[in-house]
Design an enzyme around this catalytic site. Structure first.
Site, mmCIF file in Angstrom:
data_model
loop_
_atom_site.group_PDB
_atom_site.id
_atom_site.type_symbol
_atom_site.label_atom_id
_atom_site.label_comp_id
_atom_site.label_asym_id
_atom_site.label_seq_id
_atom_site.Cartn_x
_atom_site.Cartn_y
_atom_site.Cartn_z
ATOM 1 N N LYS A 89 0.803 -1.228 0.000
ATOM 2 C CA LYS A 89 0.000 0.000 0.000
ATOM 3 C C LYS A 89 0.837 1.280 0.000
ATOM 4 C CE LYS A 89 -4.549 -1.332 1.488
ATOM 5 N NZ LYS A 89 -4.453 -2.791 1.672
ATOM 6 N N GLU A 111 -10.192 7.559 2.939
ATOM 7 C CA GLU A 111 -11.171 6.715 3.613
ATOM 8 C C GLU A 111 -10.462 5.401 3.902
ATOM 9 O OE1 GLU A 111 -11.100 6.619 0.214
ATOM 10 O OE2 GLU A 111 -10.680 4.460 0.265
ATOM 11 N N SER A 377 1.409 -9.845 -1.072
ATOM 12 C CA SER A 377 1.092 -8.418 -0.909
ATOM 13 C C SER A 377 1.357 -7.860 0.486
ATOM 14 C CB SER A 377 -0.362 -8.169 -1.300
ATOM 15 O OG SER A 377 -1.240 -8.975 -0.527
HETATM 16 C C1 LIG Z 1 -5.312 -3.743 1.119
HETATM 17 C C2 LIG Z 1 -4.653 -5.023 0.868
HETATM 18 C C3 LIG Z 1 -4.994 -5.829 -0.239
HETATM 19 C C4 LIG Z 1 -6.141 -5.528 -1.162
HETATM 20 O O1 LIG Z 1 -6.007 -4.382 -1.943
HETATM 21 P P1 LIG Z 1 -5.704 -4.433 -3.497
HETATM 22 O O2 LIG Z 1 -5.980 -3.043 -3.938
HETATM 23 O O3 LIG Z 1 -6.635 -5.430 -4.126
HETATM 24 O O4 LIG Z 1 -4.301 -4.829 -3.671
HETATM 25 C C5 LIG Z 1 -4.272 -6.987 -0.462
HETATM 26 N N1 LIG Z 1 -3.272 -7.362 0.367
HETATM 27 C C6 LIG Z 1 -2.920 -6.621 1.442
HETATM 28 C C7 LIG Z 1 -1.807 -7.092 2.311
HETATM 29 C C8 LIG Z 1 -3.588 -5.436 1.730
HETATM 30 O O5 LIG Z 1 -3.232 -4.720 2.802
#
Ligand SMILES: *Cc1c(COP(=O)(O)O)cnc(C)c1O
Length: 393
Positions: A89, A111, A377
């Site tokens: 993020k 938000e 992610s």
């Molecule tokens: C917020 C988040 C997501 C989902 O958001 P995308 O915009 O779909 O990438 C995925 N993995 C993690 C670790 C997150 O914090």
């Protein structure tokens, strides 16, 4: 075929800026100026430097020997979990704070649902000493106390939203209202590839650093910059958009997004938008979304707060519709087991969101020499209570 946004802000039939008249000033300025700013050498230099020294990029591309042995193939993990604040993020919020400063803005709003995007926004506002207001549903504030505390310590003002279901959708409405009332001094940082044009394209460009690095790292480690496939979880779709971005031109690479099935796609407790949704307008963008026959948005459900979103970015709606990317889904239970498998095979506790991408490995028929990249992610610290409750440690 072109999978990037066109001049009108559309990906095929999806996207656009379905904004109320009163938001025209804000969106017009952003659309007109974002590309010039983010392509300027001054911006690029600052962005690259912060990604390196502050976020900790490049994130490693890690060959997972034990997961590869398990699935009888070659599996690499793109370690976005090792970024500062624990996920992809920050790539986006760092980009947007620099853009906001170049636009002369002195106040940031955002938000947040689970609080992850709120924390990422409050973090870069602290970094740049700029005023930060985060809208959050009153129910989410109760459920996500640690992230609320982090935002406050970082100096952000967290405003509880008491309308509607008191969750993300209501917080988004409130943030949009704020922006309409403050069109000159305020920039609105959206956290995924959603919302009106130019947000989906802008956020995808900031997250594209993920696929840019994957190409370089794969070339170093395997001799080819192209994998067989890339897998990423999809909430709004920003980490997937970033992981796919530089491979959109390489037709031989299979792109796989994984949505949250929740308790199952044939139950009402799901967030698998592409599986159960239909076209409509959400957050000022034409996309696929979960709605009933009257066009009312239905409440999504997933064990992972970050995937608990009733829509999907317009880029993914288009990649889905054209068949350019494939979208699978994984249930809560499959995801928890996949998280445990990675933890005990590699000593990496993944975020619940990322574990959706890992769960999809069970649905793929691998050849021994296939090279599969899973975009990890985020890290699982924030999800420890859920893991503990389920596994009963
Ligand atoms: C917020 C988040 C997501 C989902 O958001 P995308 O915009 O779909 O990438 C995925 N993995 C993690 C670790 C997150 O914090």
């Amino acid at each position: 075929m072109d999978y990037q946004v066109n001049e009108k802000g559309y990906y095929g039939e999806f996207g656009g800026a379905w904004i109320p008249e009163m938001m025209f000033t804000n969106i017009e300025e952003l659309s007109r100026r974002y590309l010039d700013i983010i392509h300027s050498s001054e911006f690029v230099e600052e962005f690259v430097k912060l990604l390196k020294d502050y976020v900790g990029r490049p994130s490693p591309l890690y060959f997972s020997q034990r997961l590869s042995d398990f699935y009888q193939t070659k599996i690499y993990l793109k370690r976005e979990d090792l970024n500062h604040t624990g996920s992809h993020k920050l790539n986006n919020t760092v980009g947007q704070i620099l853009l906001a400063l170049k636009l002369g803005k002195t106040r940031i709003i955002a938000e947040t649902g689970a609080g992850q995007h709120g924390v990422a926004t409050a973090t870069v506002c602290a970094l740049k000493g700029i005023k930060c207001v985060v809208y959050m549903g009153a129910l989410d504030i109760e459920r996500q106390a640690p992230n609320v505390k982090k935002m406050k310590m970082l100096g952000a003002k967290v405003i509880p939203v008491h309308s509607g279901n008191k969750t993300l959708k209501d917080a988004t409405n409130e943030a949009m209202r704020d922006w309409i009332n403050n069109p000159f001094d305020t920039h609105y940082i959206i956290g995924s590839v959603v919302g009106p044009h130019p947000y989906p394209d802008m956020v995808a460009r900031f997250q594209a650093v993920i696929s840019k690095e994957i190409k370089i790292q794969l070339a170093e480690q395997t001799g080819s910059e192209l994998p067989t496939r890339i897998i990423a979880c999809v909430g709004g779709g920003s980490n997937a958009a970033g992981a796919f971005y530089h491979f959109l031109e390489n037709d031989e690479v299979e792109l796989i997004g994984v949505e949250a099935a929740g308790k199952g796609v044939d139950t009402s407790e799901t967030a698998a938008t592409l599986k159960v949704g239909s076209p409509g307008v959400l957050h000022a963008s034409k996309t696929m979304l979960m709605q009933n026959s009257d066009g009312q948005i239905t409440e999504p459900y997933s064990i992972s707060a970050g995937l608990d979103y009733p829509g999907i970015g317009p880029m993914h709606a288009h990649l889905f519709k054209t068949g350019k990317a494939k979208y699978l889904y994984a249930t809560d239970k499959e995801v928890l087991e996949a998280a445990l498998l990675l933890t005990q095979k590699e000593g990496i506790i993944p975020a619940l969101e990322s574990a959706h991408a890992l769960a999809a490995l069970n649905q793929i028929k691998f050849k021994e020499n296939d090279v599969t990249v899973v975009n990890l992610s985020g890290r699982g610290d924030k999800d420890m209570q859920t893991y503990l409750d389920y596994f009963g440690y």
